[in-house]
Motif scaffolding. Structure first.
Motif, PDB file in Angstrom:
ATOM      1  N   VAL A 199      48.648  47.667  53.738  1.00  0.00           N
ATOM      2  CA  VAL A 199      47.463  46.950  53.289  1.00  0.00           C
ATOM      3  C   VAL A 199      47.209  45.773  54.223  1.00  0.00           C
ATOM      4  N   LEU A 200      45.943  45.660  54.653  1.00  0.00           N
ATOM      5  CA  LEU A 200      45.605  44.551  55.528  1.00  0.00           C
ATOM      6  C   LEU A 200      45.080  43.385  54.711  1.00  0.00           C
ATOM      7  N   ALA A 201      45.403  42.198  55.169  1.00  0.00           N
ATOM      8  CA  ALA A 201      44.912  41.021  54.455  1.00  0.00           C
ATOM      9  C   ALA A 201      43.408  40.885  54.636  1.00  0.00           C
ATOM     10  N   GLY A 202      42.745  40.322  53.652  1.00  0.00           N
ATOM     11  CA  GLY A 202      41.304  40.114  53.763  1.00  0.00           C
ATOM     12  C   GLY A 202      40.637  40.084  52.407  1.00  0.00           C
ATOM     13  N   THR A 203      39.331  39.943  52.410  1.00  0.00           N
ATOM     14  CA  THR A 203      38.568  39.905  51.170  1.00  0.00           C
ATOM     15  C   THR A 203      37.748  41.178  51.066  1.00  0.00           C
ATOM     16  N   PHE A 204      37.722  41.741  49.882  1.00  0.00           N
ATOM     17  CA  PHE A 204      37.072  43.037  49.702  1.00  0.00           C
ATOM     18  C   PHE A 204      36.154  43.017  48.492  1.00  0.00           C
ATOM     19  N   PHE A 205      35.377  44.073  48.372  1.00  0.00           N
ATOM     20  CA  PHE A 205      34.494  44.280  47.215  1.00  0.00           C
ATOM     21  C   PHE A 205      33.591  43.079  46.965  1.00  0.00           C
ATOM     22  N   GLY A 206      32.864  42.700  47.972  1.00  0.00           N
ATOM     23  CA  GLY A 206      31.895  41.626  47.803  1.00  0.00           C
ATOM     24  C   GLY A 206      32.523  40.302  47.439  1.00  0.00           C
ATOM     25  N   GLY A 207      33.656  40.015  48.053  1.00  0.00           N
ATOM     26  CA  GLY A 207      34.276  38.714  47.821  1.00  0.00           C
ATOM     27  C   GLY A 207      34.923  38.583  46.455  1.00  0.00           C
ATOM     28  N   THR A 208      35.319  39.703  45.835  1.00  0.00           N
ATOM     29  CA  THR A 208      35.936  39.602  44.505  1.00  0.00           C
ATOM     30  C   THR A 208      37.417  39.952  44.528  1.00  0.00           C
TER      31      THR A 208
ATOM     32  N   MET B 151      48.306  43.913  36.571  1.00  0.00           N
ATOM     33  CA  MET B 151      48.849  42.646  37.081  1.00  0.00           C
ATOM     34  C   MET B 151      48.452  42.432  38.534  1.00  0.00           C
ATOM     35  N   MET B 152      48.429  43.512  39.296  1.00  0.00           N
ATOM     36  CA  MET B 152      48.012  43.387  40.696  1.00  0.00           C
ATOM     37  C   MET B 152      46.569  42.911  40.779  1.00  0.00           C
ATOM     38  N   MET B 153      45.747  43.404  39.851  1.00  0.00           N
ATOM     39  CA  MET B 153      44.351  42.958  39.833  1.00  0.00           C
ATOM     40  C   MET B 153      44.276  41.469  39.494  1.00  0.00           C
ATOM     41  N   MET B 154      45.119  41.040  38.559  1.00  0.00           N
ATOM     42  CA  MET B 154      45.116  39.617  38.207  1.00  0.00           C
ATOM     43  C   MET B 154      45.511  38.753  39.399  1.00  0.00           C
ATOM     44  N   ALA B 155      46.471  39.245  40.166  1.00  0.00           N
ATOM     45  CA  ALA B 155      46.946  38.449  41.297  1.00  0.00           C
ATOM     46  C   ALA B 155      45.917  38.401  42.415  1.00  0.00           C
ATOM     47  N   LYS B 156      45.135  39.483  42.562  1.00  0.00           N
ATOM     48  CA  LYS B 156      44.249  39.584  43.714  1.00  0.00           C
ATOM     49  C   LYS B 156      42.816  39.217  43.396  1.00  0.00           C
ATOM     50  N   GLY B 157      42.473  39.182  42.101  1.00  0.00           N
ATOM     51  CA  GLY B 157      41.084  38.931  41.740  1.00  0.00           C
ATOM     52  C   GLY B 157      40.614  37.570  42.224  1.00  0.00           C
ATOM     53  N   LEU B 158      39.471  37.571  42.919  1.00  0.00           N
ATOM     54  CA  LEU B 158      38.868  36.301  43.322  1.00  0.00           C
ATOM     55  C   LEU B 158      37.747  35.959  42.368  1.00  0.00           C
ATOM     56  N   ASP B 159      37.667  36.718  41.296  1.00  0.00           N
ATOM     57  CA  ASP B 159      36.588  36.547  40.345  1.00  0.00           C
ATOM     58  C   ASP B 159      37.202  36.571  38.949  1.00  0.00           C
ATOM     59  N   LEU B 160      36.769  35.643  38.117  1.00  0.00           N
ATOM     60  CA  LEU B 160      37.354  35.584  36.768  1.00  0.00           C
ATOM     61  C   LEU B 160      37.248  36.911  36.039  1.00  0.00           C
ATOM     62  N   LEU B 161      36.158  37.620  36.273  1.00  0.00           N
ATOM     63  CA  LEU B 161      35.984  38.879  35.547  1.00  0.00           C
ATOM     64  C   LEU B 161      37.007  39.914  35.987  1.00  0.00           C
ATOM     65  N   ILE B 162      37.329  39.914  37.288  1.00  0.00           N
ATOM     66  CA  ILE B 162      38.357  40.845  37.761  1.00  0.00           C
ATOM     67  C   ILE B 162      39.702  40.486  37.128  1.00  0.00           C
ATOM     68  N   VAL B 163      39.977  39.191  37.067  1.00  0.00           N
ATOM     69  CA  VAL B 163      41.232  38.753  36.452  1.00  0.00           C
ATOM     70  C   VAL B 163      41.285  39.213  35.002  1.00  0.00           C
ATOM     71  N   ILE B 164      40.176  39.045  34.294  1.00  0.00           N
ATOM     72  CA  ILE B 164      40.161  39.429  32.876  1.00  0.00           C
ATOM     73  C   ILE B 164      40.281  40.940  32.728  1.00  0.00           C
ATOM     74  N   LEU B 165      39.636  41.651  33.639  1.00  0.00           N
ATOM     75  CA  LEU B 165      39.745  43.107  33.623  1.00  0.00           C
ATOM     76  C   LEU B 165      41.212  43.527  33.765  1.00  0.00           C
ATOM     77  N   GLY B 166      41.881  42.919  34.741  1.00  0.00           N
ATOM     78  CA  GLY B 166      43.295  43.210  34.947  1.00  0.00           C
ATOM     79  C   GLY B 166      44.112  42.840  33.730  1.00  0.00           C
ATOM     80  N   LEU B 167      43.807  41.691  33.167  1.00  0.00           N
ATOM     81  CA  LEU B 167      44.528  41.199  32.000  1.00  0.00           C
ATOM     82  C   LEU B 167      44.394  42.167  30.833  1.00  0.00           C
ATOM     83  N   GLU B 168      43.201  42.699  30.649  1.00  0.00           N
ATOM     84  CA  GLU B 168      42.988  43.613  29.524  1.00  0.00           C
ATOM     85  C   GLU B 168      43.700  44.937  29.750  1.00  0.00           C
ATOM     86  N   LEU B 169      43.613  45.425  30.985  1.00  0.00           N
ATOM     87  CA  LEU B 169      44.345  46.649  31.304  1.00  0.00           C
ATOM     88  C   LEU B 169      45.833  46.454  31.004  1.00  0.00           C
TER      89      LEU B 169
END
Lengths: 624, 485
Positions: free
Chosen positions: B60-69, B119-137
């Protein structure tokens, strides 16, 4: 060897691993070999290192052997490093050689005990940790050893775990020492925060370069808090007498000769800091003096042979703290050395007595042992004379040096006279309780059962040889002071004692030693136990107070332990009650929410949700 | 606001670990459907999937993906590895536990995988909604995993409790998020940071939003006073899951918090918000440690101890600098080793799982089963922070960040409470080696090769980190420097 200093603690650590992992399977013969041998090899390695050091650093500079960089964070780091300098060398030699003798003694003493392998693995581990403590080159490495010896002490006090009092004693030692560790830890973080290092030399250097005096005083007092825990000083001394529940060789090694003196080392090591903080020094000296006399008076009325020696240790440690507290660091360390010899000899002697008496520890049921166990009796007598402070035995020189320094100290001369006076009275009591112990144990006629008398026997050679060696050390230890040898060698800061004061202290010390002994002889040498009974008749209140050790344990129980237990229980059980309370107090809103949540009906979930909700409300109220 | 194309080239590379886990989970579910014969190989297969995932992190390469999220950086990699380590340890302990209890199945490991994705989504999410999505999963997987022992009432009860309380907490998180959106017009951390830099620090709406969000996340962390659920849930959950639950979700929440708080940095300087984190930390340390003293049930004791450990970790959040983030990273890895290890030993005690596992069960265990006894001793030494174990180093870094950043008072509370904690950790060792079991009552650990391997990993890890912490800390520090503004 100088570049492999880590080997010195590693050897007993290896012994610990071998005994701990295979000792049970391979049997007592294997353990008897590995245990003492690893400590002997460590002593030899240490001695070789000392000789090399002496050759390479004739000026007594500090030799540091960095094993590797242990912790580094943000420019601040700490190495895992060991050092040799005269102070470390003194501690190293005492710890390894006395340690080896006691390992040897234990082979005989513990021969019939269950858990022989367990005992030796703990004892090896203790030795390794103690060596880390005295060889470490920074407060952090010292702390590693500090925690380690505390753990071993806990394990060994509770060695006879089928006895409830042993387990309780272990727990007590552990809890009390935690309070001291708190002081040590905070002091260390202060050093990290303000000096950026915990290396011994660098800390002293930076502190001497001019920092806020309040900070240095705080660090010194916090370190001393640590010392009062480990070295059993007021107010944290209570664990040491109970620690006698452990096997007797452990009492000799850990609770007399080595571990408990770590606190004295802890004051002598950062002496540069302490000299910048005379207030802290004064606290050390006062606590030392009070402990010395306090414990000595308790020693008068104890009847368990080991308890007498335990209070004696507390009292003698008090003398050492007087020494370092008045700025006579050499005198404090000198007394540490001589005490290691005569107190180890006394404890091992008491072990030999207990061994001969088939486990009896009460001196009221002994007596007349002089002829039955002559080697033990002679060595015990020599050590008793040494601790009582008769010239020319070792105890006289070291104790006298402490008292003379107290009288002459430049830091707080007015108070110094009082400390000297208290110390001298404590020395009087010392001679008295020690000879009371001696006369009741070895003098008069036998007071035990016939069966005990039938079994009386001198101990095997593995036990008597250490006794003889330690007795010889008790006699000759005073030689260290010839031509100020120790003073020049240690090169610790010192001050001049005028001849008039030196003579005054010396004459007073000699007189109190003779007086104390004479009282003891007149009372207990002639009358035996009847003297104790007369004391009880004449002054029952005093007798009872001393017998119950001034009721300090009871006081701590009532004032600290019980309330703390209640608090813990309250926090746990009280959480539910607390919510109910808030429910009642919170009135309308909260009650309504409670009703709302009640339909969930799943036990405590309602309460948890309510706690959650109340928490949020309180946080919004405070923080928003 | 400009619209970004959501799917960019290279997106597969960005979520490769997540994809491996998702597909692996589906495969294991399918395997489970093929009957009892294949059950024996599900755990080894799951281990392979986890290891492959860990390996795929390298691609995996470092960087920002999915529209900065979605951001991948050094620190997310370290936390991914922590999640995978926790999952691997949980799998190793679960293998024999589930078999013994007769509840083995592919879905157990599948759920563990999907939870890890969350949990990976929570760690990588740059958007609160992504974090919450990960949290719910993550939460949904936890509900099932906690209640996985379905024939046992306490397990069901624990699951229901966690579900109800979790739903409650999610409400707070979502409401806080909505308020943040109202105030900053974005849920994206980068854009929120921009809005915060000009926001009024006394804005009550923002403060309420922060408290609500923080309370919800405090629940996931089991930080006092939002900890009430933890002892019941850990006690009821299957022991390997309890250990995992006490570590991995907390690590994920902490790294999400680090990202969120660093976006809020301009606000934090001025407001009382940091004081709320300090309050959570102090309450957790005091209540956790004091209540743990009174426990005789091992899992409840570890639950309260876990509350206390969250208190320590929160200390590092008070100063958002690279060394404090590194301290959190080192702490979570250490905590994963020692806490899952401790729960792991408990999971090997063959006993009716409906009954509590108390201190009496491990009386004399050190002699009956030297290896288990040694492992539990090492874990307890590490949890209590005795040198030279990893627990000492981890606490050392945490307290040092507090002292360095001028939070001396809270560091002293930390040191005092951790000294109190030694009492109950050492009591476990005391029961192991200084207590005879009651007459005719001697539970022997039933762990096999998998549990033994897991315990060996934890012990080696604890000593390696304890003796050689610098490489790990330096790596985490470098990664954290890239993360913080």
């Amino acid at each position: 060897m100088l570049n492999h200093l880590w080997l010195i603690p590693a050897l007993p650590l290896l012994g610990f691993l071998l005994n701990g992992l295979f000792g049970k399977r391979l049997g007592n013969g294997f353990v008897s070999l590995v245990g003492p041998l690893s400590s002997f090899l460590s002593a030899v390695a240490g001695t070789v290192a000392v000789l090399q050091y002496h050759h390479q650093y004739p000026n007594g500079d500090r030799h540091v052997d960095v094993v590797y960089n242990w912790i580094s964070s943000g420019g601040v780091g700490a190495d895992l490093a060991f050092q040799l300098d005269p102070l470390s060398i003194v501690m190293l030699l005492v710890v390894t050689w006395v340690g080896f003798l006691i390992h040897l003694y234990s082979v005989g003493y513990m021969a019939h005990e269950e858990g022989y392998w367990r005992y030796f693995s703990y004892l090896n581990l203790f030795l390794a940790e103690m060596l880390v403590l005295v060889l470490g080159s920074s407060y952090l490495v010292m702390f590693v050893g500090w925690e380690g010896v505390g753990l071993c002490s806990y394990l060994l006090i509770g060695f006879y775990y089928d006895k409830d009092f042993a387990v309780a004693a272990g727990k007590k030692a552990f809890v009390v020492n935690r309070i001291g560790d708190f002081g040590f830890l905070v002091a260390m973080f202060l050093m990290f925060a303000y000096f950026g290092t915990v290396d011994f030399a660098k800390v002293s250097q930076i502190a001497s370069g001019g920092v806020e005096p309040g900070l240095v005083t705080a660090i010194c007092l916090l370190l001393f808090l640590g010392a009062t825990g480990k070295s059993a000083q007021i107010p944290l001394y209570v664990w040491l007498p109970d620690a006698m529940a452990g096997p007797t060789p452990v009492s000799a090694l850990i609770h007399a000769a080595t571990m408990v003196t770590a606190g004295v080392y802890m004051i002598a090591r950062p002496n540069a800091l302490y000299r910048l903080a005379p207030d802290a020094l004064m606290v050390v000296a006062i606590i030392g003096a009070l402990t010395a006399i306090f414990a000595a008076t308790i020693g008068i009325r104890q009847n368990d042979i080991k308890k007498v020696l335990a209070y004696s240790t507390v009292s003698q440690l008090g003398f050492m703290f007087i020494g370092v507290g008045v700025g006579a660091f050499t005198a404090g360390i000198f007394h540490l050395i001589t005490h290691a010899f005569f107190k180890a000899c006394l404890f091992l002697g008491s072990g030999s007595v207990i061994h001969a008496m088939s486990g009896e520890q009460d001196i009221r049921r002994m007596g007349g042992l002089w002829k039955k166990i002559p080697i033990t009796a002679w060595t015990f007598l020599i050590a008793t004379i040494a601790i009582a402070g008769f010239p020319p035995l070792s105890g006289f020189f070291s104790k006298d040096e402490i008292l003379a320094s107290a009288l002459a100290n430049p830091y707080f001369p007015d108070l110094g006279v009082w400390i000297w006076a208290i110390g001298t009275v404590a020395a009087l009591f010392t001679a008295f309780y020690m000879f009371r112990l001696f006369f009741l144990t070895f003098g008069g006629s036998f007071r035990g059962t016939q069966e005990q008398e039938h079994h009386l026997h001198e101990s095997p050679w593995t036990m008597t040889v250490p006794l003889v060696v330690l007795a010889a050390g008790s006699i000759l230890g005073g030689a260290l002071t010839v031509n100020h040898f120790l003073e020049h060698w240690l090169e610790l800061p010192t001050f001049e004692v005028s001849p008039a004061r030196a003579w005054l202290a010396m004459i007073a010390s000699t007189i109190v030693a003779i007086l104390g002994t004479w009282f003891a002889y007149a009372l207990f040498g002639r009358r035996g136990l009847a003297a104790d009974e007369r004391f009880e008749r004449r002054a029952p209140a005093v007798a009872r107070t001393l017998e119950n050790k001034y009721y300090v344990d009871e006081f701590y129980d009532e004032a600290l332990v019980t309330p703390l237990e209640r608090f813990s229980r309250f926090l746990w059980r009280g959480i539910d009650a607390l919510i109910d309370g808030i429910l009642a107090l919170g009135g309308y809103v909260v009650a309504a929410v409670g009703d709302l949540l009640r339909f969930l009906q799943t036990g405590n979930v309602r309460n948890y949700a309510l706690m959650f909700f109340v928490g949020v409300i309180v946080f919004i109220w405070i923080f928003a | 606001m400009t619209l970004h194309p959501l799917i960019e080239p290279g997106w597969v590379n960005a979520i490769l670990p997540e994809l491996v886990l998702c597909v692996g989970g589906l495969l294991l579910m399918l395997l489970g459907a093929f009957g009892a014969r294949l059950r024996g190989i599900t755990a080894p297969l799951a281990l392979i999937v986890f290891i492959v995932t860990a390996w795929s992190e390298k691609l995996v390469l470092a960087g920002t993906f999915f529209g900065g999220t979605y951001e991948i950086s050094g620190i997310t990699r370290i936390f991914d590895i922590t999640f995978l380590l926790s999952a691997i340890l949980a799998t190793l302990f679960a293998r024999e536990y589930l078999e013994r209890e007769g509840i083995e199945g592919g879905e157990f490991y599948a759920l563990l995988m999907w939870a890890t994705v969350g949990m990976m989504m929570m760690a990588k999410g740059l958007d609160l909604l992504i974090v919450i999505l990960g949290l719910e999963l993550l939460s949904i997987c936890i509900f099932v995993l906690v209640g996985y022992h379905r024939r046992i009432p306490v397990s069901n009860e624990a699951s229901l409790k966690y579900f109800l309380m979790g739903a409650f907490a999610t409400g707070f998180i979502l409401y806080g998020t909505a308020l943040f959106y109202g105030a900053t017009r974005s849920t994206n951390f980068t854009e929120m940071a921009r809005a915060f830099s000009t926001a009024d620090p006394n804005n009550v709406l923002l403060s309420i939003a922060f408290v609500l969000l923080m309370s919800g996340l405090g629940f996931k962390l089991a930080a006092a006073p939002f900890h009430g659920w933890a002892p019941d849930v850990y006690q009821g959950a299957p022991s390997p899951i309890a250990g995992w639950l006490s570590v991995a979700p907390k690590a994920a929440t902490l790294i999400a918090l680090v990202r969120l708080l660093s976006a809020m940095l301009p606000m934090l300087q001025f407001s009382l918000w940091m004081k709320m984190i300090a309050a959570l930390s102090v309450l957790s340390m005091v209540i956790g440690n004091a209540a743990a003293i009174a426990q005789r049930d091992l899992k409840r004791m570890l639950a309260y101890s876990g509350i206390a450990h969250v208190g320590y970790m929160l200390i590092a959040l008070l100063s958002l600098r690279d060394d404090s983030v590194a301290a959190i990273a080192v702490y979570t890895i250490t905590y994963a080793l020692m806490n899952i290890g401790a729960f792991g030993v408990v999971s090997t005690l063959a006993k009716n799982q409906n009954d509590p596992q108390t201190l009496d069960d491990i009386a004399g265990l050190g002699f009956r089963s030297p290896f288990s006894g040694l492992a539990l001793t090492v874990c307890m030494f590490s949890l209590s922070g005795l040198p030279p174990t990893a627990g000492f180093i981890a606490k050392f870094y945490i307290f040092k960040t507090a002292v360095d950043s001028g939070h001396l008072a809270i560091a002293i509370v930390g040191i005092l409470t951790s000294i109190v904690s030694v009492y109950y950790y050492l009591r476990v060792v005391y029961y192991l080696y200084m207590k005879e079991p009651a007459e005719g009552y001697a539970i022997v650990p039933a762990g096999g090769i998998f549990a033994t391997g897991a315990l060996a990993i934890t012990m080696i890890g604890i000593f390696v980190i304890g003796l050689f912490p610098t490489p790990l800390f330096a790596m985490a520090g470098a990664a954290a420097r890239a993360l913080l503004p």
